[in-house]
Design an enzyme around this catalytic site. Sequence first.
Site, PDB file in Angstrom:
ATOM      1  N   VAL A 113       0.845  -1.167   0.114  1.00  0.00           N
ATOM      2  CA  VAL A 113      -0.024   0.022  -0.061  1.00  0.00           C
ATOM      3  C   VAL A 113       0.884   1.137  -0.007  1.00  0.00           C
ATOM      4  O   VAL A 113       1.762   1.410   0.830  1.00  0.00           O
ATOM      5  CB  VAL A 113      -0.871   0.232   1.334  1.00  0.00           C
ATOM      6  CG1 VAL A 113      -1.617   1.328   1.313  1.00  0.00           C
ATOM      7  CG2 VAL A 113      -1.992  -1.194   1.052  1.00  0.00           C
ATOM      8  N   GLU A 204      12.620  -9.426  26.306  1.00  0.00           N
ATOM      9  CA  GLU A 204      12.512 -10.929  25.852  1.00  0.00           C
ATOM     10  C   GLU A 204      13.680 -11.294  24.807  1.00  0.00           C
ATOM     11  O   GLU A 204      13.981 -12.391  25.188  1.00  0.00           O
ATOM     12  CB  GLU A 204      11.309 -11.066  25.237  1.00  0.00           C
ATOM     13  CG  GLU A 204       9.967 -11.317  26.256  1.00  0.00           C
ATOM     14  CD  GLU A 204       8.582 -11.485  25.380  1.00  0.00           C
ATOM     15  OE1 GLU A 204       8.493 -11.292  24.384  1.00  0.00           O
ATOM     16  OE2 GLU A 204       7.871 -12.116  26.094  1.00  0.00           O
ATOM     17  N   ASP A 334      -2.422  -0.946  15.651  1.00  0.00           N
ATOM     18  CA  ASP A 334      -1.444  -0.181  16.219  1.00  0.00           C
ATOM     19  C   ASP A 334      -1.472   1.222  15.541  1.00  0.00           C
ATOM     20  O   ASP A 334      -0.617   2.138  15.692  1.00  0.00           O
ATOM     21  CB  ASP A 334      -0.026  -0.854  15.782  1.00  0.00           C
ATOM     22  CG  ASP A 334       0.614  -1.789  16.915  1.00  0.00           C
ATOM     23  OD1 ASP A 334      -0.143  -2.138  17.651  1.00  0.00           O
ATOM     24  OD2 ASP A 334       1.642  -2.624  16.644  1.00  0.00           O
ATOM     25  N   ALA A 351      -1.405  -7.005  20.658  1.00  0.00           N
ATOM     26  CA  ALA A 351      -2.167  -7.785  19.969  1.00  0.00           C
ATOM     27  C   ALA A 351      -3.871  -8.145  20.440  1.00  0.00           C
ATOM     28  O   ALA A 351      -4.870  -7.963  19.610  1.00  0.00           O
ATOM     29  CB  ALA A 351      -1.360  -9.066  19.935  1.00  0.00           C
TER      30      ALA A 351
HETATM   31  C1  LIG Z   1       8.789  -8.636  18.422  1.00  0.00           C
HETATM   32  C2  LIG Z   1       7.462  -8.227  18.672  1.00  0.00           C
HETATM   33  C3  LIG Z   1       6.850  -8.808  19.780  1.00  0.00           C
HETATM   34  C4  LIG Z   1       5.736  -8.430  20.127  1.00  0.00           C
HETATM   35  N1  LIG Z   1       5.092  -9.376  21.341  1.00  0.00           N
HETATM   36  C5  LIG Z   1       3.785  -9.069  21.836  1.00  0.00           C
HETATM   37  C6  LIG Z   1       3.178  -9.766  22.636  1.00  0.00           C
HETATM   38  O1  LIG Z   1       3.887 -10.503  23.185  1.00  0.00           O
HETATM   39  N2  LIG Z   1       1.921  -9.709  22.968  1.00  0.00           N
HETATM   40  C7  LIG Z   1       1.093  -8.462  22.379  1.00  0.00           C
HETATM   41  O2  LIG Z   1      -0.081  -8.378  22.784  1.00  0.00           O
HETATM   42  N3  LIG Z   1       1.626  -7.819  21.435  1.00  0.00           N
HETATM   43  C8  LIG Z   1       3.063  -7.899  21.153  1.00  0.00           C
HETATM   44  N4  LIG Z   1       3.505  -7.266  20.026  1.00  0.00           N
HETATM   45  C9  LIG Z   1       2.728  -6.215  19.513  1.00  0.00           C
HETATM   46  C10 LIG Z   1       1.833  -6.610  18.606  1.00  0.00           C
HETATM   47  O3  LIG Z   1       2.528  -7.397  17.649  1.00  0.00           O
HETATM   48  C11 LIG Z   1       1.132  -5.571  17.891  1.00  0.00           C
HETATM   49  O4  LIG Z   1       0.460  -4.908  18.777  1.00  0.00           O
HETATM   50  C12 LIG Z   1      -0.016  -6.017  16.916  1.00  0.00           C
HETATM   51  O5  LIG Z   1       0.845  -6.934  15.954  1.00  0.00           O
HETATM   52  C13 LIG Z   1      -0.646  -4.973  16.213  1.00  0.00           C
HETATM   53  O6  LIG Z   1      -1.610  -5.538  15.296  1.00  0.00           O
HETATM   54  P1  LIG Z   1      -1.957  -4.962  13.810  1.00  0.00           P
HETATM   55  O7  LIG Z   1      -2.810  -5.597  13.235  1.00  0.00           O
HETATM   56  O8  LIG Z   1      -2.281  -3.353  14.142  1.00  0.00           O
HETATM   57  O9  LIG Z   1      -0.441  -4.682  13.366  1.00  0.00           O
HETATM   58  P2  LIG Z   1       0.385  -5.901  12.480  1.00  0.00           P
HETATM   59  O10 LIG Z   1       0.091  -7.034  13.379  1.00  0.00           O
HETATM   60  O11 LIG Z   1       1.846  -5.411  12.743  1.00  0.00           O
HETATM   61  O12 LIG Z   1      -0.149  -5.962  11.243  1.00  0.00           O
HETATM   62  C14 LIG Z   1       0.256  -5.185  10.291  1.00  0.00           C
HETATM   63  C15 LIG Z   1       0.359  -5.654   8.764  1.00  0.00           C
HETATM   64  O13 LIG Z   1       0.201  -4.705   7.648  1.00  0.00           O
HETATM   65  C16 LIG Z   1       1.123  -5.153   6.690  1.00  0.00           C
HETATM   66  N5  LIG Z   1       1.767  -3.781   6.036  1.00  0.00           N
HETATM   67  C17 LIG Z   1       2.507  -2.701   6.711  1.00  0.00           C
HETATM   68  N6  LIG Z   1       2.758  -1.859   5.797  1.00  0.00           N
HETATM   69  C18 LIG Z   1       2.231  -2.313   4.732  1.00  0.00           C
HETATM   70  C19 LIG Z   1       2.101  -1.720   3.457  1.00  0.00           C
HETATM   71  N7  LIG Z   1       2.540  -0.252   3.141  1.00  0.00           N
HETATM   72  N8  LIG Z   1       1.488  -2.545   2.371  1.00  0.00           N
HETATM   73  C20 LIG Z   1       0.983  -3.596   2.857  1.00  0.00           C
HETATM   74  N9  LIG Z   1       1.024  -4.112   3.857  1.00  0.00           N
HETATM   75  C21 LIG Z   1       1.560  -3.566   4.812  1.00  0.00           C
HETATM   76  C22 LIG Z   1       2.147  -5.786   7.496  1.00  0.00           C
HETATM   77  O14 LIG Z   1       2.932  -6.751   6.571  1.00  0.00           O
HETATM   78  C23 LIG Z   1       1.576  -6.443   8.632  1.00  0.00           C
HETATM   79  O15 LIG Z   1       0.882  -7.914   8.155  1.00  0.00           O
HETATM   80  C24 LIG Z   1       4.966  -7.488  19.609  1.00  0.00           C
HETATM   81  C25 LIG Z   1       5.403  -6.823  18.647  1.00  0.00           C
HETATM   82  C26 LIG Z   1       6.800  -7.133  18.184  1.00  0.00           C
HETATM   83  C27 LIG Z   1       7.377  -6.584  17.014  1.00  0.00           C
END
Ligand SMILES: Cc1cc2nc3c(=O)[nH]c(=O)nc-3n(C[C@H](O)[C@H](O)[C@H](O)COP(=O)(O)OP(=O)(O)OC[C@H]3O[C@@H](n4cnc5c(N)ncnc54)[C@H](O)[C@@H]3O)c2cc1C
Length: 456
Positions: A113, A204, A334, A351
């Site tokens: 995107v 972690e 997020d 998450a």
């Molecule tokens: C290393 C790590 C450990 C974590 N551990 C925990 C935990 O233990 N417990 C917890 O609750 N939370 C944890 N989190 C936080 C959690 O992962 C996030 O809060 C959660 O993933 C947010 O969900 P989301 O759907 O908003 O974003 P995400 O899960 O990050 O998904 C975003 C998606 O958008 C896609 N994307 C991004 N930009 C583009 C683009 N320009 N074009 C197309 N696709 C795109 C990405 O590929 C991804 O698939 C952790 C995060 C990290 C990085």
Amino acid sequence: MKKALLGLGLVGAVGAAATYGMTRRSNSSYVSPNAKRAVVLGAGFAGLNAAKTLARGRDGLDLDVLLIDRFNFHLFTPILYQVATGGVGPDNIAHPVRYVARASGFRFQESTVEGVDLEKQVVRTDDGEVPFDYLVVALGATANFFGMKEVEENSLTLKTLGDGINIRNKIIDAFERAEVETDPEQRRALLTFIVVGAGPTGVELATSIRDLITKVLLKDYPKIAPAEARVLLVEALPKALPMLAPDLAENAVRTMRSKGVEILLETPVVSVDEQGARTKSGELIPAKTVIWTAGVKASEIIASLPGEKGRDGRVRVNRYLQVEGHPNVYVVGDCAMYFEEGAERPLPPNAPVAIEEGKTAARNILRDLRGEDPEVLHYVRQGELVSLGRSNAVADIMGIKLTGIIGWLTWRLVYVTKLMGAKNRLGILLDWTFNTFNKRETSKLNVEQGPAQPGR
Ligand SMILES: Cc1cc2nc3c(=O)[nH]c(=O)nc-3n(C[C@H](O)[C@H](O)[C@H](O)COP(=O)(O)OP(=O)(O)OC[C@H]3O[C@@H](n4cnc5c(N)ncnc54)[C@H](O)[C@@H]3O)c2cc1C
């Protein structure tokens, strides 16, 4: 014993069948030419749940559901640090989005995107424009370097699966190089691993790197003395894990120190170069590996949306998760800054929040199509879980505090059940079994193309 094993096998088989859509009705993704189109951006926790909820709840509606992501898999981030430290194989935390699309009945497109045009109602991608009637933006977050370019250019991050593999390669490579390095200063820099940021991800990762070194690498690289390899966790604030109750945070710090992680608090890192990390007081900590886990900010696409933005780039959404002035545009996970009624702080970026926001936004789109009033997000806090390496974790689940091995078993149980796909769950269990015998994935994964073979 035989009965128990058989039972486990049956559970696994039923789980696998459900995952791959064999027992579930495979919803048709046929689209009529007049269908309304809901486009979901991002196949993370928020986006995947939004797409599933839309597709499964659209009975009687003429609705096309399209999910777009730059990768064709869903990444289970809570276990990503274990990919970075050889605890689990990369495939085991990646789940193909097309399996979910087939089972739930939505369409998927692998594209990046590039922007959103709310006036024209199109999403701009590297594969062209995609029109929408309803939009759910769930593009997640990226590392926040707070404008420090040098830090951004010279440190590693842990957000994508590629980041995890990259860190693993870097650690193993450092040991390979150190074994043949004769200059003591170079050896020290190669064998110093700095993790910046003592939030859950940094904690972690640092403890798991320490375990990898102590339990595996020092045995595999006999020319390296234990005192030569250091893991430092460096934090600008006066305490680690500030989101935890003070007694749990203190327990975590004690555990990390007993494992050999060096913790430097009130030590902001202001620059990183090939020599190492420099702190605000001007001290240089020589290190060839610096990993930045000190903050996240919302996807850059969010900046172009209307409405108030937080310091971390999240956009404020209303109680139905809609963007100001655009009731057909939802922002979740997020990327979203959501305030519960009367709350002074927005919900945290994690998450469980992302999952609930994704589902609620999807239900509100379905309600709108049915002419019903939207619903408000009801989020029930589930608690905190932080792993502290082998046999240790701290957990606060609905007010029940757990530490040590009980916390660790709880951590494993919670995350293995939340992981998507029976194959991944079994794979993780197998990896963890080998970890118990100090076997980790320590091959340096060369992802570059090899030289052409004669005759091919
Ligand atoms: C290393 C790590 C450990 C974590 N551990 C925990 C935990 O233990 N417990 C917890 O609750 N939370 C944890 N989190 C936080 C959690 O992962 C996030 O809060 C959660 O993933 C947010 O969900 P989301 O759907 O908003 O974003 P995400 O899960 O990050 O998904 C975003 C998606 O958008 C896609 N994307 C991004 N930009 C583009 C683009 N320009 N074009 C197309 N696709 C795109 C990405 O590929 C991804 O698939 C952790 C995060 C990290 C990085």
